[in-house]
Write a protein that holds these residues in place. Structure first.
Motif, PDB file in Angstrom:
ATOM      1  N   UNK A 152      14.078 -15.434  61.406  1.00 26.47           N
ATOM      2  CA  UNK A 152      15.327 -14.951  60.979  1.00 26.47           C
ATOM      3  C   UNK A 152      16.146 -16.368  60.113  1.00 26.47           C
ATOM      4  N   UNK A 153      15.413 -17.450  60.373  1.00 21.17           N
ATOM      5  CA  UNK A 153      16.129 -18.529  59.339  1.00 21.17           C
ATOM      6  C   UNK A 153      15.416 -18.275  58.164  1.00 21.17           C
ATOM      7  N   UNK A 154      13.575 -17.899  58.048  1.00 15.77           N
ATOM      8  CA  UNK A 154      13.396 -18.277  56.805  1.00 15.77           C
ATOM      9  C   UNK A 154      13.457 -17.011  56.381  1.00 15.77           C
ATOM     10  N   UNK A 155      13.807 -15.743  56.250  1.00 14.16           N
ATOM     11  CA  UNK A 155      14.517 -14.702  55.527  1.00 14.16           C
ATOM     12  C   UNK A 155      15.509 -14.575  54.782  1.00 14.16           C
ATOM     13  N   UNK A 156      16.663 -15.622  55.448  1.00 15.65           N
ATOM     14  CA  UNK A 156      17.642 -16.163  55.166  1.00 15.65           C
ATOM     15  C   UNK A 156      17.469 -17.217  53.864  1.00 15.65           C
ATOM     16  N   UNK A 157      16.909 -18.033  53.700  1.00 11.14           N
ATOM     17  CA  UNK A 157      16.488 -19.160  53.168  1.00 11.14           C
ATOM     18  C   UNK A 157      15.698 -18.414  51.788  1.00 11.14           C
ATOM     19  N   UNK A 158      14.879 -17.241  52.564  1.00 14.94           N
ATOM     20  CA  UNK A 158      14.366 -16.636  51.049  1.00 14.94           C
ATOM     21  C   UNK A 158      15.773 -15.831  50.265  1.00 14.94           C
ATOM     22  N   UNK A 159      16.068 -15.176  51.245  1.00 12.76           N
ATOM     23  CA  UNK A 159      17.374 -13.784  50.602  1.00 12.76           C
ATOM     24  C   UNK A 159      18.782 -15.083  49.712  1.00 12.76           C
ATOM     25  N   UNK A 160      18.954 -16.320  50.336  1.00 13.71           N
ATOM     26  CA  UNK A 160      19.084 -16.754  49.827  1.00 13.71           C
ATOM     27  C   UNK A 160      18.983 -17.940  48.474  1.00 13.71           C
ATOM     28  N   UNK A 161      16.910 -17.921  47.669  1.00 14.32           N
ATOM     29  CA  UNK A 161      16.858 -18.191  46.723  1.00 14.32           C
ATOM     30  C   UNK A 161      16.681 -20.134  47.200  1.00 14.32           C
TER      31      UNK A 161
ATOM     32  N   UNK B 161      25.552  -7.444  50.980  1.00 13.84           N
ATOM     33  CA  UNK B 161      25.655  -6.096  49.730  1.00 13.84           C
ATOM     34  C   UNK B 161      25.020  -6.732  47.972  1.00 13.84           C
ATOM     35  N   UNK B 162      26.034  -7.803  48.070  1.00 19.26           N
ATOM     36  CA  UNK B 162      26.469  -7.805  46.842  1.00 19.26           C
ATOM     37  C   UNK B 162      25.392  -8.767  46.226  1.00 19.26           C
ATOM     38  N   UNK B 163      24.871  -9.775  46.772  1.00 22.21           N
ATOM     39  CA  UNK B 163      23.922 -10.495  46.890  1.00 22.21           C
ATOM     40  C   UNK B 163      22.644  -9.719  46.382  1.00 22.21           C
ATOM     41  N   UNK B 164      22.551  -9.312  47.262  1.00 25.01           N
ATOM     42  CA  UNK B 164      21.463  -8.290  47.351  1.00 25.01           C
ATOM     43  C   UNK B 164      21.212  -7.040  45.831  1.00 25.01           C
ATOM     44  N   UNK B 165      22.333  -6.755  45.625  1.00 23.07           N
ATOM     45  CA  UNK B 165      22.129  -5.882  44.433  1.00 23.07           C
ATOM     46  C   UNK B 165      22.378  -6.417  43.074  1.00 23.07           C
ATOM     47  N   UNK B 166      22.721  -8.414  43.501  1.00 23.86           N
ATOM     48  CA  UNK B 166      22.519  -9.136  41.951  1.00 23.86           C
ATOM     49  C   UNK B 166      20.848 -10.006  41.970  1.00 23.86           C
TER      50      UNK B 166
ATOM     51  N   UNK C 188      24.684  -7.871  32.673  1.00 24.93           N
ATOM     52  CA  UNK C 188      25.880  -9.081  31.802  1.00 24.93           C
ATOM     53  C   UNK C 188      26.579  -7.645  31.352  1.00 24.93           C
ATOM     54  N   UNK C 189      26.657  -7.142  31.431  1.00 25.90           N
ATOM     55  CA  UNK C 189      28.897  -5.977  31.767  1.00 25.90           C
ATOM     56  C   UNK C 189      28.711  -6.008  33.462  1.00 25.90           C
ATOM     57  N   UNK C 190      27.870  -5.778  34.001  1.00 26.44           N
ATOM     58  CA  UNK C 190      27.772  -5.404  34.930  1.00 26.44           C
ATOM     59  C   UNK C 190      28.342  -6.847  35.919  1.00 26.44           C
ATOM     60  N   UNK C 191      28.105  -7.743  35.370  1.00 24.66           N
ATOM     61  CA  UNK C 191      29.067  -9.685  35.894  1.00 24.66           C
ATOM     62  C   UNK C 191      29.989  -9.317  35.578  1.00 24.66           C
ATOM     63  N   UNK C 192      30.474  -9.137  34.231  1.00 26.36           N
ATOM     64  CA  UNK C 192      32.048  -9.571  33.412  1.00 26.36           C
ATOM     65  C   UNK C 192      32.694  -7.887  34.233  1.00 26.36           C
ATOM     66  N   UNK C 193      32.376  -6.721  34.756  1.00 25.34           N
ATOM     67  CA  UNK C 193      33.365  -5.920  35.100  1.00 25.34           C
ATOM     68  C   UNK C 193      33.477  -6.227  36.832  1.00 25.34           C
ATOM     69  N   UNK C 194      32.208  -6.832  37.121  1.00 19.57           N
ATOM     70  CA  UNK C 194      32.654  -7.263  38.633  1.00 19.57           C
ATOM     71  C   UNK C 194      33.046  -8.159  39.248  1.00 19.57           C
ATOM     72  N   UNK C 195      33.623  -8.660  40.170  1.00 24.68           N
ATOM     73  CA  UNK C 195      33.692  -9.775  40.462  1.00 24.68           C
ATOM     74  C   UNK C 195      32.843 -10.622  41.082  1.00 24.68           C
ATOM     75  N   UNK C 196      33.009 -11.880  40.702  1.00 25.74           N
ATOM     76  CA  UNK C 196      32.344 -12.831  41.236  1.00 25.74           C
ATOM     77  C   UNK C 196      32.141 -12.737  42.991  1.00 25.74           C
ATOM     78  N   UNK C 197      30.892 -13.491  43.216  1.00 33.50           N
ATOM     79  CA  UNK C 197      30.238 -13.268  44.562  1.00 33.50           C
ATOM     80  C   UNK C 197      30.729 -14.347  45.341  1.00 33.50           C
ATOM     81  N   UNK C 198      31.735 -14.596  46.006  1.00 29.82           N
ATOM     82  CA  UNK C 198      32.575 -16.143  46.904  1.00 29.82           C
ATOM     83  C   UNK C 198      30.725 -16.850  46.511  1.00 29.82           C
ATOM     84  N   UNK C 199      30.465 -18.112  46.983  1.00 31.46           N
ATOM     85  CA  UNK C 199      30.019 -18.918  46.940  1.00 31.46           C
ATOM     86  C   UNK C 199      30.166 -19.529  48.665  1.00 31.46           C
ATOM     87  N   UNK C 200      28.602 -19.323  49.230  1.00 31.31           N
ATOM     88  CA  UNK C 200      28.763 -19.803  50.665  1.00 31.31           C
ATOM     89  C   UNK C 200      28.623 -20.772  50.962  1.00 31.31           C
TER      90      UNK C 200
END
Length: 543
Positions: A190-199, A369-374, A405-417
């Motif tokens: 599960x840590x490996x998957x989490x590190x992949x999702x986080x980039x 979910x926001x991170x996955x969408x982005x 770019x339009x999506x990023x301007x309209x949506x709220x930024x993802x809070x940094x974990x």
């Protein structure tokens, strides 16, 4: 001849403002006063040819020497990918022994078993190969023995690749997981998957780190293209298949001193779940009663433990059963116990814990979910099968970039974990940005009583699902059928820990049933009294 070429170039020098130009051997204009080079070249008549055959040529010289093509094979591309993934983990704190000794040797063994290298009978194909005009591939050793690991991989159809167990992107993560377990590094699947999702672990765009001159085109594009992050069960299945393919007999033992053993791994999950530290001794006691403290249950062995252990799921299942023993989790007992000292800050209250964790869980799920969408599954360095698809792909990329770019301007930024490189999903304490106050120091006095000079849980009952024997003896989980009448508090706990280790609740529920079978089966001969009562379609049994 310089005067003839510079006669029409009257632009002042940008450096000294003088108009005193000359032409270099490379065909570039330079200032005689300050030697500044202007961004201009001149086409001249090459007079070295015989009269009548003169031709126009550019004065800019090109190298006439050509480096011979060097053949690149698919397995070499995956070697670069594995090396980069291993380097990323080492940068995060994993021992270099994992990369240089364990993973490198597993990769060599894979090449040998797949008959791509280190064999007298290799599989061969001359039709599918990659070519570059550079020879810097062997410089990627970085002090390890990776530079000598080369193979002759072939390109087969998808069905043939499955039969021959040839490497793909998903299997790189499975091989990384096997190397981590072998080296007993404190990272679960599960840590490996989490590190992949986080980039933090290269996967979705790792092919960009391949050598610049490596051309990935044609059917090779499908080999390196990634469309999603594999699930926990998918990676475990791939790792299990690799274990049998590599014919690994026995892994190094996962003893109680190893950070992958539930005795120590549970401390991390209790902390991440904001549960009190006093729960850990009861967890160890339950492991002893259920006879699940033996290291053979957590060490792969082709004879005694042929299924690759899932340390994260096994540990969380032990935590859930321990909470179930102490608190009841039947939508009745746990709330009665909470009413005793619910307002005391020094005493742990399961009601308060549910309020905190449910709020933190909703926020974490929204952020994920926001991170996955982005997530950009197609990077700037695209992979295309031919020129036509490349042209269409570039046009689509321009459009998608504008939409993004339009999506990023309209949506709220993802809070940094917080602690993005940490294996913890939540942050508890009084710091700014924390998920809530820490409950680690609180005591379990409201759920424990003194009995014969020994502390015992106040709760004296333990419930099991109806037709429990039937479900425990089946390999297929019936979680969806049972979900409608399982206690709500138990489902909340199950969903929380499922998110914590990134698995489906069905998988975790099945492991809980397996542990309960061991616990009740081991204590069946020593049970002195039994009291049952029916709760809807479930039964409750005292042990």
């Amino acid at each position: 001849m310089n005067d003839e070429l510079t006669a029409t170039f009257t632009q002042p020098c940008a450096q000294c403002s003088a108009v005193n130009w000359a032409v270099s051997d490379e065909g570039r204009f330079y200032c005689r006063s300050c030697h500044n080079v202007a961004e201009r070249t001149e086409d001249v008549v090459d007079t070295t040819f015989t009269p009548g055959s003169a031709r126009i040529s550019n004065l800019t010289r090109r190298s006439r020497t050509r480096t011979p093509d060097r053949q690149w094979w698919i397995c070499e591309g995956f070697q670069f990918i594995l090396k980069n993934q291993a380097d990323a983990l080492v940068d995060l704190g994993v021992s270099a022994h994992f990369r240089d000794q364990v993973l490198c040797q597993l990769w060599r063994l894979y090449l040998q078993k797949s008959r791509q290298a280190f064999t007298s009978d290799p599989i061969r194909s001359s039709a599918h190969q990659l070519r570059i005009t550079d020879s810097d591939v062997d410089s990627e050793g970085s002090g390890s023995d990776w530079s000598g690991v080369l193979g002759n991989s072939v390109h087969l159809s998808e069905s043939q690749r499955q039969v021959h167990t040839l490497m793909n992107m998903r299997r790189t993560l499975a091989l990384i997981h096997l190397a981590l377990v072998w080296s007993r590094a404190p990272l679960t699947l599960s840590d490996v998957i989490m590190l992949v999702r986080a980039g933090l672990l290269p996967y979705t765009d790792v092919y960009e780190k391949l050598p610049d001159k490596l051309k990935v085109e044609g059917v090779d594009v499908l080999t390196f293209r990634v469309h999603n992050v594999p699930s926990h069960q998918e990676l475990h299945t791939e790792a299990q298949a690799l274990v049998h393919f590599l014919q690994l007999e026995t892994f190094p033992p996962i003893s109680s001193q190893s950070q992958l053993h539930p005795a120590l791994l549970s401390l991390r999950y209790l902390s991440d779940a904001n549960l009190p530290d006093q729960l850990h001794p009861w967890l160890l006691h339950l492991m002893k009663r259920a006879a699940v403290e033996d290291q053979t249950l957590y060490t792969f062995d082709s004879t005694s433990c042929p299924v690759l252990p899932q340390h994260d799921i096994q540990t969380v299942a032990i935590i859930i059963v321990t909470i179930k023993v102490v608190f009841g989790l039947n939508d009745c007992t746990e709330w009665d116990l909470c009413d005793v000292d619910d307002q005391s800050e020094a005493v742990f209250s399961l009601r308060r814990w549910f309020r905190l964790t449910q709020a933190a869980l909703r926020s974490a799920e929204q952020s994920r979910n926001q991170l996955i969408c982005r997530t950009q599954w197609k990077s700037g360095c695209g992979l295309y099968q031919n020129r036509r698809s490349r042209s269409l792909g570039l046009k689509r990329k321009r459009t998608s970039d504008q939409v993004q770019r339009c999506f990023q301007n309209l949506s709220s930024p993802v809070a940094a974990r917080r602690c993005s490189s940490s294996s913890f999903r939540f942050c508890w304490g009084g710091d700014d940005g924390a998920d809530g106050p820490s409950l680690h120091h609180q005591k379990l006095t409201s759920v424990l009583t003194m009995n014969h000079n020994m502390l015992t849980p106040t709760n004296a009952t333990y419930w099991l699902p109806a037709r429990c024997t039937c479900y425990l003896d089946m390999h297929k989980s019936h979680f969806q059928d049972m979900k409608a009448w399982l206690p709500h508090s138990f489902l909340q706990l199950l969903n929380f820990f499922s998110f914590l280790i990134d698995v489906k609740p069905t998988v975790l529920f099945q492991e809980v049933l397996n542990l309960e079978r061991r616990l009740l089966g081991h204590n069946s001969r020593t049970r002195t009294k039994t009291r049952t009562r029916t709760l809807g379609q479930g039964t409750e049994t005292a042990t």
